[in-house]
Design a protein around this motif. Sequence first.
Motif, PDB file in Angstrom:
ATOM      1  N   GLY A 128       0.071   7.969 -13.856  1.00 36.13           N
ATOM      2  CA  GLY A 128      -0.244   7.639 -12.546  1.00 36.13           C
ATOM      3  C   GLY A 128      -1.757   7.131 -12.185  1.00 36.13           C
ATOM      4  N   GLY A 129      -2.614   6.320 -12.749  1.00 38.90           N
ATOM      5  CA  GLY A 129      -4.168   6.296 -12.139  1.00 38.90           C
ATOM      6  C   GLY A 129      -4.280   6.626 -10.887  1.00 38.90           C
ATOM      7  N   HIS A 130      -5.720   6.284 -10.154  1.00 39.36           N
ATOM      8  CA  HIS A 130      -6.513   6.913  -9.022  1.00 39.36           C
ATOM      9  C   HIS A 130      -5.220   6.379  -8.053  1.00 39.36           C
ATOM     10  N   PHE A 131      -5.761   4.974  -8.300  1.00 35.80           N
ATOM     11  CA  PHE A 131      -5.155   3.688  -6.769  1.00 35.80           C
ATOM     12  C   PHE A 131      -3.332   3.837  -6.807  1.00 35.80           C
ATOM     13  N   ALA A 132      -4.037   4.429  -5.577  1.00 36.07           N
ATOM     14  CA  ALA A 132      -2.724   4.020  -4.677  1.00 36.07           C
ATOM     15  C   ALA A 132      -1.902   3.393  -5.170  1.00 36.07           C
ATOM     16  N   THR A 133      -1.523   1.862  -5.161  1.00 37.47           N
ATOM     17  CA  THR A 133      -0.592   0.761  -4.932  1.00 37.47           C
ATOM     18  C   THR A 133      -0.968   0.171  -6.368  1.00 37.47           C
ATOM     19  N   LEU A 134       0.275  -0.680  -6.367  1.00 39.80           N
ATOM     20  CA  LEU A 134       0.233  -1.819  -7.728  1.00 39.80           C
ATOM     21  C   LEU A 134      -0.815  -1.341  -8.694  1.00 39.80           C
TER      22      LEU A 134
END
Lengths: 545, 545
Positions: free
Chosen positions: B211-217
């Motif tokens: 899972g990357g750093h970004f929280a959504t999409l």
Amino acid sequence: MPPRRMKFWGWGFEGEGATPEERTAVHKTAATKFGATTFDDTPPRAEDYTLRAPRVAVPQALAGFCSSERLDRLVHAYGKSFIDSVRIFERRVPNPPDVVAYPGGEQDVVDLLDWAASNDVAVIPFGGGSSVVGGVEPVVGDAFKGVVSVNLQRLDKVLEVDKASRAARIQAGVLGPQLEAQLRPHGVTLRHFPQSFEYSTLGGWIATRSGGHFATLYTHIDDFVEQVRMVTPRGVWESFRLPGSGAGPSPDRLAIGSEGALGVITEAWMRLQDRPRFRAGTSVGFRTFEDAWGAVRAISQAGLYPANVRLLDRVEAHTTGAGDGTADVMVLAFESADHDVGPWMARALECVRDHGGTPDMDQLEATGGHREGASGAWRNAFIRMPFFREILTPLGVLFDTFETAITWDRFGDFHANVMAALHDVMRRECGPGAIASCRFTHVYPDGPAPYFSFYGKGRPGGMVDQWQAIKHACSDVLNRLGGTITHHHAVGRDHMPWYEKQRPDLFAAALQGAKDAIDPSGVMNPGVLLPPKRQTASGAATAVR
Amino acid sequence: MPPRRMKFWGWGFEGEGATPEERTAVHKTAATKFGATTFDDTPPRAEDYTLRAPRVAVPQALAGFCSSERLDRLVHAYGKSFIDSVRIFERRVPNPPDVVAYPGGEQDVVDLLDWAASNDVAVIPFGGGSSVVGGVEPVVGDAFKGVVSVNLQRLDKVLEVDKASRAARIQAGVLGPQLEAQLRPHGVTLRHFPQSFEYSTLGGWIATRSGGHFATLYTHIDDFVEQVRMVTPRGVWESFRLPGSGAGPSPDRLAIGSEGALGVITEAWMRLQDRPRFRAGTSVGFRTFEDAWGAVRAISQAGLYPANVRLLDRVEAHTTGAGDGTADVMVLAFESADHDVGPWMARALECVRDHGGTPDMDQLEATGGHREGASGAWRNAFIRMPFFREILTPLGVLFDTFETAITWDRFGDFHANVMAALHDVMRRECGPGAIASCRFTHVYPDGPAPYFSFYGKGRPGGMVDQWQAIKHACSDVLNRLGGTITHHHAVGRDHMPWYEKQRPDLFAAALQGAKDAIDPSGVMNPGVLLPPKRQTASGAATAVR
């Protein structure tokens, strides 16, 4: 068994079909374009068909929800593809199921599969029966004593609604309108609208990786599945209900797209959305197809996620009444349940103008615009289209579609090659006057899903052969140029030769291994996704690897 | 073998680590909170360890890219988890690999797997070695003659960039910074930033569903994969390169998350993005945790798709310097390569205020805000955290994290129960003064991915036992309450007991069937995802089902 009965010879339920006006219009077009004149108005009747006697009978314990009645067997003998229609009108039904089961609950499915697996009876899960790829056709090879089609229509309930997470637990046999009707009082929607929406089911959508009507972001059923419950010959498979997980390969993603070859999906937790309140829509004309798809690409890569960014080439626009044939047309729309989508549309229109597009600003100013003008015309044609098959087929008009997906870097050449191959084979098979067109049904940042439609003059008694020649020519091109053999119509039996070339051989081996583990007797939808097991010389059935 | 050498006893490369200032700060905190005083500053040296002699040797044809040197074996003996750190500091390495291979290309991998599969040698694919779940630890049961770890670091190239589709063909062994450096000249980015970004690889991300750093999409590696190429013991598995497909269950989705148990991922076509130019970010304080997660839920369901909408509870905010401990803090950010994100942020701030949140408007006015104020403090702590383990472990501070995902309807009770169980077991195992906190790393419309951190006083020589007690207690609660055992850290060996309870039994059977078909001798990462094959009384190896 519900009061409404499915038409065995066409789209929808008995009593539904084209309006007199639509009928006249289709007749006129067929006459003008293809010189079609003859038309027998009488719908096929069940007594027109000679069906072989059922080869198996279910035991007493299952008899309460099973039928071997003529009409039940006819309804489940075909899906709704062009060749299904031709064969129905030719009064040819060589492979009806022997039994049709209407389980009233999951235990019925468990019991049925137990019996089938122990008795070499093939099982074909059947949702709305709207397959256009031979997915529900009882052609299962020679290793089975018979075939039972399992119609899930009695499993049609929304069982739980979780408003906080916007999700619901839903039985797999529910048709689109039944589903939405049960969700509406809660203010939520699955918002999954495939063309077959009225006549297809949640379980069918999951089993076939259905693509909804919307062009970007959340439209594929794959992304809406939170949990799957599936009955296999070895028992029930149920995943955890989770918004996200990284625990190994996703079990749900193996069930999604399994096309009945692993089990019968009986229910699922599905992600829902609030009902949209804000809309902006318009259509955009382009001078060249290249400009048009350049604009689509720009919008798809801008992170705007329109509900619709559908490209119709000028032929498609013309045949559907969305244009006059002088321009390629983009149907563009934004929707939201939460906020005004003005800024989103404004930026998309900038992309459009950067690529020479001319938006219909009057349509945009109208009430949301998504059912107005060219967009509305196209939308109406899209929904009514499947009803026209039962008029066109007896008129001798060959009409079908196929769809694929390809990355943007390859799209230009790909489109040219596919259209050339399609025109070429249509000319050979149907003579002059054939019509072929292209639209995009879905768009991704890395490429479009082009959808090709074609019409031509059929040869009496030869339409299945014509179709096969066209299907083979076009599928070969798709496969050779790296497009997928199916973007959202599934593999079924029709696409198997190209699917086998497309998927990694070792994935086929892995999938066979997976199937052997949970369907050891190979009774689940034989011939779909994997070759059916075959009768050996010694009479024993073996799986083909 | 490249000049930079991985640290075998801590995070990163040799010569990297905490700064003197960070070291002082960590010491001070450890002393204040846990009375920790002793600290041996000397890093472990390779000669501190007694390693068993290699049990197997590769044939001459493979020797050119293989090593059985002490340092190579030490580097590949553990991942980077808390218990890995403890065991390294305790000078315990009972299971080093016998051989470490550094293939220079795919054919080397093919040859290596041929040899391993024919000789009962287990194969452990090794990317950056940053696993915190025992995913690369050579504990494979008793059915193998030895273990070879396959370090992909020489497969570190971006092979093709397709700007039109925004995609690239990339070798699996590339580390995050190497990858971005090769993409930067093309103006594109993978934009996948897990915490381990600098020390983990593309292949590792795909194999573990990173899972990357970004929280959504678009943040999960799953969604960026366009095509996978994987070497299995039976040959090469390669899917079509497609923007979308509905052709059966996705082959890629079986490779994604396979954690080396099916094969070695050697390259992939990955979806890229344009580099962001527009940003807006701020942090928001909340009076109660319920208000805070209510706001997160509202934003996650609004269709705004922020790059970040991370919730830190007040304890987490305090320990990372993002808050003073009196408020729960939301880190909120939007990014776009295409358009000003002002309207998006404006609507998100409405959601925030609807739930009683107080945004830091000064921070929002600053340059983008995403590296300022509370957000910046948290971001810095997040990136530096893994370096602190090598200070905390010898200080006797027990520090670990675990993460999960759960739907919103269950989150309130779930959070309360997990925190209660964590506090309870921490009190039992570590005595008073233990710290536990929660943040959200990812947010979905149907639920959050909560991430729990805990610190406590370790018992000399007993920290592995303490950790196991805590891990078992918390994992049991996650599993019992329906949370996933891992959201983005993978299953590895540590999570197997709960993974086996979580996944459908029939999926386990299907996965075993799939593995048997493409890894018939069961040599690929034994014990991960599936039980390792075992030595029978007769001496023959059999798979455990």
